[in-house]
Scaffold this motif. Sequence first.
Motif: not given
Lengths: 233, 264
Positions: A34-41, B28-29, B37-44
């Motif tokens: 799993d490579v989170p930085a590459l995101t789900a797409d 997308n938020f 990845l921003d929403p999961s990082r900044n939503g806290g």
Amino acid sequence: MKKPVWLKPLLFVVLLAPMTVLAISWIRLLSGTDVPALTADPVAETTRVLGEWSLRSLLAALAVTPVARLTGWTPILTARRMVGLIAFSYVLVHWSFWMWLDLAWSPAELAKEIAKRRYVLFGMAGFLCLLSLAITSTRGWIRRLGARRWQSLHRLVYVAGAAGCIHYAMLVKGNQAAPKIYLLILAMLLAARYLPQRRRRSVPAAAKAPVQAPPRNMTRNAIATSASDIPNI
Amino acid sequence: APNLKTRQTFVTPGETPTSFDDIAHYNNFYEFGTDKLDPSRNGGGLQTSPWTLKVSGLVKKPQVYDVDQLIRQLPLEERIYRMRCVEAWSMVIPWVGVSLSHIINHVEPLGSARYVAFRTLLDPDQMPGQRGSVLDWPYVEGLRMDEARHPLAMLSVGLYGRTLLPQNGAPVRLVVPWKYGFKSIKSIVEMRFTERQPPTSWNKANPQEYGFYSNVNPDVDHPRWSQGRERRIGEFAKRRTLMFNGYGSAVAPLYAGMDLKRFF
């Protein structure tokens, strides 16, 4: 001025680090990690990151001459071709990724996209500019074209920079800051070239000397620091 | 761990839900930033409890709901829907919530009410993306009354059996599975019943690209990209996009006789 030995290796490593990180991430992803930085797409994310670094390295290439002019630190000019080629390699991988995974290498699909979507048209224009510059980036091509024609051809790098920035600006949703920042940097880099050039006119002798075709044994870097102070590329 | 009591009432045939991890980390938020990845990082920082949902406008019984209480009292259902983003990617999400008509019936709209307008929280301290001007904040959306009353339209408070995370629109959001994802407004603070068609955020930002209806439609391309295909999260190649996101047999009658190229 003496050329520092660390300059090119440093720029090489820094500018290609994101490409290396992406390559390692894909190797891990394809081997099941799993490579989170590459995101789900991962495809979309990789295309986006490659595009971003295409612009960044292209702007870096465009910044070399202004930096040399404004600071007088001419040895940096010896890195210009390498930075330009790094920018081209980002664009090439960015384009190939899209051609492969979104268009399945279909020339018909490519033609349709270019005809239909203006951001693709701009992206392709920038890509083709850089392709012609990459092909003619060798010493042999400078000789074959002659310094003057070679220089005119390589002014296409501005067209590529502008096309890339517009491509990005046309692509984003909403009123985002990033594309505007790239366009602003591009405008500043163009302005930085224009202003010192005007000043140079009042310094007659050296500056007015025309660019001469290089002797056979001369490298491009040597041309850059001898023919005129700093050529207008 | 699941913390919501639900019963499954709807499954989209042939679909396997996208992993919780992907649903929670590909968002997308723009209130929390424009990267996925921003929403999961900044939503806290979003304070999702206590939260009030105001329902106002052309109704007999305006309400101010306490959302924690709503979550406890509503007969929550699990429904597995496709979610198609306007950017041409898609997911399958096991939502938890109720039909929006539940709330609509409770407040008893007046005969003059023809639309429902929705509004997201406006608070740049909790939503750092609102300090920039990517969109005209707060985010607003709207549905025609018959769309809002359609049994597939959902007010969601959870997914995968748990209450929503901030990046997924906590604590209460809309889910309209036959429309592009941006219609399913998140972190709602107000629903207002109106006579006139309400403004919607993306339509205000770019009316050529985003219409009021924004039904998933493979035959009407976004001006800048094709809507004919989509990438399902977890797959590499793109697949065909379905008319009304595959819910046409249920929702097509809502748009009978309408030119969907004009009313996009």
